[in-house]
Design a protein around this motif. Structure first.
Motif, PDB file in Angstrom:
ATOM      1  N   SER A  13      -6.850   4.555 -26.352  1.00 32.93           N
ATOM      2  CA  SER A  13      -8.006   5.392 -26.020  1.00 32.93           C
ATOM      3  C   SER A  13      -7.611   6.444 -24.997  1.00 32.93           C
ATOM      4  O   SER A  13      -6.758   6.221 -24.145  1.00 32.93           O
ATOM      5  CB  SER A  13      -9.158   4.538 -25.473  1.00 32.93           C
ATOM      6  N   LEU A  14      -8.249   7.587 -25.124  1.00 30.60           N
ATOM      7  CA  LEU A  14      -8.085   8.683 -24.181  1.00 30.60           C
ATOM      8  C   LEU A  14      -9.467   9.006 -23.639  1.00 30.60           C
ATOM      9  O   LEU A  14     -10.403   9.259 -24.404  1.00 30.60           O
ATOM     10  CB  LEU A  14      -7.496   9.918 -24.862  1.00 30.60           C
ATOM     11  N   THR A  15      -9.601   8.968 -22.314  1.00 29.06           N
ATOM     12  CA  THR A  15     -10.873   9.270 -21.668  1.00 29.06           C
ATOM     13  C   THR A  15     -10.658  10.417 -20.685  1.00 29.06           C
ATOM     14  O   THR A  15      -9.740  10.375 -19.868  1.00 29.06           O
ATOM     15  CB  THR A  15     -11.415   8.043 -20.911  1.00 29.06           C
ATOM     16  N   VAL A  16     -11.499  11.441 -20.800  1.00 26.44           N
ATOM     17  CA  VAL A  16     -11.453  12.593 -19.906  1.00 26.44           C
ATOM     18  C   VAL A  16     -12.792  12.653 -19.177  1.00 26.44           C
ATOM     19  O   VAL A  16     -13.841  12.664 -19.806  1.00 26.44           O
ATOM     20  CB  VAL A  16     -11.220  13.913 -20.681  1.00 26.44           C
ATOM     21  N   THR A  17     -12.742  12.675 -17.846  1.00 24.32           N
ATOM     22  CA  THR A  17     -13.948  12.729 -17.026  1.00 24.32           C
ATOM     23  C   THR A  17     -13.856  13.945 -16.114  1.00 24.32           C
ATOM     24  O   THR A  17     -12.825  14.176 -15.484  1.00 24.32           O
ATOM     25  CB  THR A  17     -14.076  11.463 -16.159  1.00 24.32           C
ATOM     26  N   ASP A  18     -14.936  14.728 -16.054  1.00 26.71           N
ATOM     27  CA  ASP A  18     -14.958  15.848 -15.116  1.00 26.71           C
ATOM     28  C   ASP A  18     -16.183  15.731 -14.222  1.00 26.71           C
ATOM     29  O   ASP A  18     -17.042  14.889 -14.432  1.00 26.71           O
ATOM     30  CB  ASP A  18     -14.893  17.198 -15.832  1.00 26.71           C
ATOM     31  N   ASP A  19     -16.268  16.585 -13.216  1.00 28.35           N
ATOM     32  CA  ASP A  19     -17.394  16.536 -12.288  1.00 28.35           C
ATOM     33  C   ASP A  19     -18.251  17.793 -12.377  1.00 28.35           C
ATOM     34  O   ASP A  19     -18.836  18.229 -11.403  1.00 28.35           O
ATOM     35  CB  ASP A  19     -16.905  16.314 -10.855  1.00 28.35           C
ATOM     36  N   GLY A  20     -18.334  18.338 -13.577  1.00 35.46           N
ATOM     37  CA  GLY A  20     -19.127  19.550 -13.808  1.00 35.46           C
ATOM     38  C   GLY A  20     -20.615  19.267 -13.893  1.00 35.46           C
ATOM     39  O   GLY A  20     -21.127  18.322 -13.298  1.00 35.46           O
ATOM     40  N   ARG A  21     -21.321  20.037 -14.692  1.00 33.95           N
ATOM     41  CA  ARG A  21     -22.780  19.909 -14.752  1.00 33.95           C
ATOM     42  C   ARG A  21     -23.273  18.935 -15.811  1.00 33.95           C
ATOM     43  O   ARG A  21     -24.460  18.683 -15.933  1.00 33.95           O
ATOM     44  CB  ARG A  21     -23.404  21.275 -14.987  1.00 33.95           C
ATOM     45  N   GLY A  22     -22.399  18.376 -16.630  1.00 38.99           N
ATOM     46  CA  GLY A  22     -22.806  17.377 -17.618  1.00 38.99           C
ATOM     47  C   GLY A  22     -23.348  18.006 -18.888  1.00 38.99           C
ATOM     48  O   GLY A  22     -23.317  19.220 -19.072  1.00 38.99           O
ATOM     49  N   LEU A  23     -23.861  17.147 -19.767  1.00 41.34           N
ATOM     50  CA  LEU A  23     -24.366  17.585 -21.069  1.00 41.34           C
ATOM     51  C   LEU A  23     -25.875  17.734 -21.103  1.00 41.34           C
ATOM     52  O   LEU A  23     -26.427  18.160 -22.096  1.00 41.34           O
ATOM     53  CB  LEU A  23     -23.952  16.572 -22.150  1.00 41.34           C
TER      54      LEU A  23
END
Length: 77
Positions: A13-23
Motif C-alpha cells: 500500500s501507498l498512502t499520501v497525506t497532506d495538510d492542505g484544505r482537504g476534499l
C-alpha cells in the motif's frame, strides 16, 4: 506531506497525506475530474483499490492498495 509505503505478505500500500484544505465534507464523485478518477482506474486495472478522504480538520489522505498474489506464485516457482 507524508508518504508511507507498506509491504505485507498479502499486499502493498501507498498512502499520501497532506495538510492542505482537504476534499470537503461530501466530495461528489461525478465531478472528481480525471485526476482522482484516473488514479482509481489505474489501481483497479491492476486489481487494487483506491481511496481519498479528508484527514481530520484539514488535509487529504490518498491510499492505493495492491494485492501481491502474483508475486507469491513467482517466488514459489
Amino acid at each position: 506531506m507524508t508518504l508511507a509505503l507498506t509491504c505485507r505478505d498479502d499486499g502493498i500500500s501507498l498512502t499520501v497525506t497532506d495538510d492542505g484544505r482537504g476534499l470537503g465534507p461530501n466530495p461528489p464523485r461525478g465531478t472528481e475530474g480525471y485526476g482522482m478518477q484516473g488514479m482509481r482506474w489505474r489501481c483497479e486495472a491492476y486489481g487494487g483499490t483506491f481511496s481519498a478522504r479528508t484527514a481530520g480538520a484539514a488535509g487529504t489522505v490518498v491510499r492505493a492498495v495492491f494485492p501481491l498474489r502474483n508475486c507469491r506464485r513467482t517466488r514459489a516457482s
